[in-house]
Write a protein that holds these residues in place. Structure first.
Motif, short mmCIF file in Angstrom:
data_model
loop_
_atom_site.label_atom_id
_atom_site.label_comp_id
_atom_site.label_asym_id
_atom_site.label_seq_id
_atom_site.Cartn_x
_atom_site.Cartn_y
_atom_site.Cartn_z
N GLY A 154 4.97 -1.88 -4.52
CA GLY A 154 5.17 -1.44 -5.90
C GLY A 154 4.94 -2.51 -6.94
N THR A 155 4.94 -3.76 -6.50
CA THR A 155 4.70 -4.84 -7.46
C THR A 155 3.22 -5.18 -7.57
OG1 THR A 155 5.01 -6.52 -5.76
CG2 THR A 155 6.97 -5.86 -7.01
N LEU A 156 2.41 -4.55 -6.73
CA LEU A 156 0.96 -4.85 -6.80
C LEU A 156 0.36 -4.25 -8.07
CD1 LEU A 156 -0.20 -4.01 -3.14
CD2 LEU A 156 -0.13 -6.29 -4.18
N PRO A 157 -0.59 -4.96 -8.65
CA PRO A 157 -1.32 -4.35 -9.77
C PRO A 157 -2.02 -3.07 -9.30
CG PRO A 157 -1.77 -6.71 -9.62
CD PRO A 157 -0.99 -6.34 -8.39
N ASP A 158 -2.17 -2.14 -10.24
CA ASP A 158 -2.73 -0.81 -9.90
C ASP A 158 -4.02 -0.90 -9.10
OD1 ASP A 158 -0.64 -0.11 -11.47
OD2 ASP A 158 -1.85 0.56 -13.17
N LYS A 159 -4.89 -1.79 -9.54
CA LYS A 159 -6.23 -1.80 -8.93
C LYS A 159 -6.20 -2.33 -7.49
CE LYS A 159 -7.89 -6.25 -10.76
NZ LYS A 159 -8.97 -6.88 -11.53
N TYR A 160 -5.13 -3.02 -7.12
CA TYR A 160 -4.99 -3.47 -5.73
C TYR A 160 -4.14 -2.50 -4.93
CZ TYR A 160 -6.65 -7.88 -7.71
OH TYR A 160 -7.38 -8.84 -8.35
N ARG A 161 -3.26 -1.84 -5.61
CA ARG A 161 -2.31 -0.97 -4.92
C ARG A 161 -3.01 0.22 -4.25
NH1 ARG A 161 2.85 1.14 -8.18
NH2 ARG A 161 2.41 -0.83 -9.20
N ALA A 162 -3.85 0.90 -5.03
CA ALA A 162 -4.48 2.12 -4.49
C ALA A 162 -5.35 1.83 -3.27
CB ALA A 162 -5.31 2.79 -5.59
N PRO A 163 -6.24 0.83 -3.31
CA PRO A 163 -7.05 0.62 -2.11
C PRO A 163 -6.22 0.18 -0.90
CG PRO A 163 -7.51 -1.09 -3.76
CD PRO A 163 -6.67 -0.04 -4.42
N THR B 231 3.69 5.50 -6.53
CA THR B 231 4.61 5.49 -7.67
C THR B 231 6.05 5.13 -7.32
OG1 THR B 231 5.12 7.85 -7.36
CG2 THR B 231 3.26 7.32 -8.81
N SER B 232 6.38 5.18 -6.03
CA SER B 232 7.75 4.89 -5.57
C SER B 232 8.79 5.80 -6.22
CB SER B 232 8.11 3.42 -5.85
OG SER B 232 7.19 2.57 -5.24
N ASP B 233 8.37 7.02 -6.53
CA ASP B 233 9.28 7.97 -7.17
C ASP B 233 9.02 9.34 -6.52
OD1 ASP B 233 10.68 9.72 -8.78
OD2 ASP B 233 9.41 9.44 -10.54
N GLU C 102 0.05 7.90 -14.32
CA GLU C 102 1.50 7.84 -14.41
C GLU C 102 1.98 6.38 -14.49
OE1 GLU C 102 3.83 9.83 -14.95
OE2 GLU C 102 5.55 8.56 -14.45
N LEU C 103 1.37 5.53 -13.68
CA LEU C 103 1.76 4.12 -13.70
C LEU C 103 1.48 3.50 -15.06
CD1 LEU C 103 0.47 2.99 -10.17
CD2 LEU C 103 2.84 3.39 -10.87
N ARG C 104 0.38 3.89 -15.65
CA ARG C 104 0.05 3.34 -16.98
C ARG C 104 1.00 3.86 -18.05
NH1 ARG C 104 -6.50 3.72 -16.14
NH2 ARG C 104 -6.64 1.84 -14.86
N LYS C 105 1.39 5.10 -17.87
CA LYS C 105 2.38 5.65 -18.82
C LYS C 105 3.67 4.85 -18.74
CE LYS C 105 0.98 10.48 -18.79
NZ LYS C 105 1.31 11.77 -18.18
N ARG C 106 4.05 4.54 -17.52
CA ARG C 106 5.28 3.75 -17.34
C ARG C 106 5.14 2.40 -18.01
NH1 ARG C 106 6.84 4.24 -10.98
NH2 ARG C 106 7.06 6.50 -10.87
N LYS C 107 3.99 1.79 -17.84
CA LYS C 107 3.80 0.47 -18.47
C LYS C 107 3.93 0.59 -19.97
CE LYS C 107 0.81 -2.07 -15.31
NZ LYS C 107 -0.59 -2.42 -15.04
#
Ligand SMILES: [Zn+2]
Lengths: 269, 214
Positions: B161-170, B62-64, B107-112
């Motif tokens: 942090g700029t990666l799409p969610d589905k790439y970021r987590a793995p 989340t970088s937060d 949380e990331l989706r909420k931000r979006k």
């Protein structure tokens, strides 16, 4: 140029851990393929760069805050449980109250409907009749087991001198005649039979103006019950029997015709 | 006399916790079993084992930092509340990382949805102006003096942090947290092949973004 071999080698590189030493196959290919060598170099540098990210440490009050949070959750759950238990109790009570209310309303409505039947016709067995009497412009059914000399049905008076005058008719909000209805189904029951809904309009109070001076003979009451057929408006007809009650109104006139009259509460005699 | 308090003690070789046994030597599963029995010390031990990794992982997602701490606490709250329903099919680590991942992605989706730019703090200019998109350097070699470690790490974090969610987590689970592909597939609830594919694409994306630093 990227060959299938290059793709396989790069997949191997992808899946290798950072700092992983390449196997023989990998090393041989990298020596001969500058593209894959560059890829491997970038990959290694990238993983090294990511590896520089230092782990973040939780704050020192993490446990304390977590305990406080759990305590708040527990408190909220207990409050929620209290509310839930209240709702568990109150829901049946509310449901019972609702059912009771509906039942009361239903009974009231039913009573009102019962008090004001759509059509009340006097069955042929009825005896308390005024032949040809006209009340508020509507004739009352006048068939009787005891018809004596009554041959004309509605509008035919049993005695030429007998007239009935309305001396009192309480008009309910000016709706005196609204309760009167000619039932289209009455053709089955008898021609010219007219019904009146006394529940909507009170019965008229009539007195006999007959100037009769002949002998009056009291006769015993007919032991048979008064039978009244009631049409509930849905095609169902119910017959009820009422015990005969004498108000002292029956009398025999000189013509030997049975001439009952509608009595008033005040009494004519 | 040793007694088995659950099947977990048998199948996983966990130490059954009694007041006499230190929770520090117990397995994660044994701690969960003790938490179910109302042992508060067991929960404290579990938190001590995972608070840093989980906070760090959520922060990388989340970088937060403050938000990461909050979500890490929420993770433990959920573990505590669901202790009775916990299944020992997987390692506890997989279980808690899965909860943390779901919370972070949520949380990331909420931000979006709020149309907030991720990494607002990082991209915001020092004068408090509008957030700016992460732009790597123009490819010119950066001066060594500029490439101090802190800045380079910040650049990596920004790029992740700029990666799409589905790439970021793995990618974080693999390259930052060092999880195996198998465990990542269980954490994310997807196949191992999908995990490998996504990590490969995430690295390719980062290579492009970070080329100036490579
Ligand atoms: Zn090649």
């Amino acid at each position: 140029m990227i060959t299938n071999k290059c793709k396989t080698i790069r997949q191997e590189l992808e899946e290798a851990d950072a700092g992983h030493e390449p196997g023989d196959n990998l090393a041989v290919h990298l020596r001969g393929c500058s593209d894959c060598r560059a890829f491997a170099s970038e990959q290694s540098a990238l993983l090294g760069l990511i590896g520089t990210l230092e782990p973040v440490v939780a704050p020192s009050d993490f446990d304390f805050r977590l305990r406080a949070r759990l305590a708040r959750e527990r408190s909220r759950e207990q409050n929620g449980a209290g509310l839930r238990s209240f709702l568990r109790i109150s829901r049946p009570v509310a449901a019972a109250a609702l059912v009771l209310l509906v039942a009361v309303v239903g009974v009231v409505v039913k009573n009102r409907l019962t008090v004001t039947p759509s059509h009340t016709t006097v069955a042929p067995a009825a005896t308390v009749m005024v032949p040809g009497a006209t009340l508020g412009g509507v004739s009352i059914a006048t068939t009787s087991d005891h018809e004596v000399g009554n041959t004309g049905g509605v509008g035919t008076t049993a005695g030429p001198k007998h007239t009935v005058a309305v001396i009192g008719s309480r008009d309910v909000a000016g709706q005196n005649n609204r309760g009167q209805r000619v039932d289209p189904a009455l053709g089955r029951r008898g021609p010219g039979t007219v019904t009146r809904e006394f529940g909507l309009t009170p019965a008229s109070i009539v007195v006999s103006e007959t100037d009769y001076s002949g002998p009056v003979v009291r006769v015993p009451l007919d032991p048979r019950a008064l039978q009244i057929s009631i049409d509930d408006g849905r095609g169902e007809t119910r017959t009820i029997s009422l015990p005969r009650v004498s108000f002292g109104s029956q009398r025999l006139v000189a013509t030997q015709s049975f001439m009952p009259t509608v009595s008033t509460t005040k009494g004519v005699w | 006399m040793d007694t088995l308090s659950s099947i977990d003690d048998l199948s996983l070789g966990a130490v059954a916790l009694t007041p006499d046994v230190a929770v520090g030597s117990a397995s994660d599963h044994a701690l969960l079993e003790a938490i179910r029995a109302g042992n508060e010390d067991a929960f404290t031990e579990l938190v001590a084992r995972y608070r840093n990794p989980i906070t760090s992982y959520i922060y990388r997602m989340t970088s937060d930092y403050d938000g990461a701490v909050d979500l890490a606490q929420e993770t433990f709250v959920r573990v505590y509340r669901a202790a009775d329903r916990y299944q020992t099919n997987y390692a506890f680590s997989t279980y808690i990382y899965r909860i943390a991942t779901n919370l972070a992605i949520s949380e990331l989706r909420k931000r979006k949805r709020r149309k907030l730019v991720s990494l607002t703090g990082f991209f915001q200019s020092s004068d408090g102006g509008e957030p700016r998109e992460f732009q790597p350097s123009d490819g010119q070699p950066l001066q060594d003096v500029v490439l101090i470690d802190t800045e380079r790490r910040a650049a990596v974090q920004r790029a992740i942090g700029t990666l799409p969610d589905k790439y970021r987590a793995p990618l974080i689970l693999r390259d930052v947290e060092g999880k195996s592909y198998d465990e990542i597939s269980h954490i994310l609830g997807t196949s191992e092949g999908t995990v490998k594919s996504r990590i490969s694409r995430a690295r390719g994306f980062l290579r492009d973004k970070m080329r100036a630093y490579l």
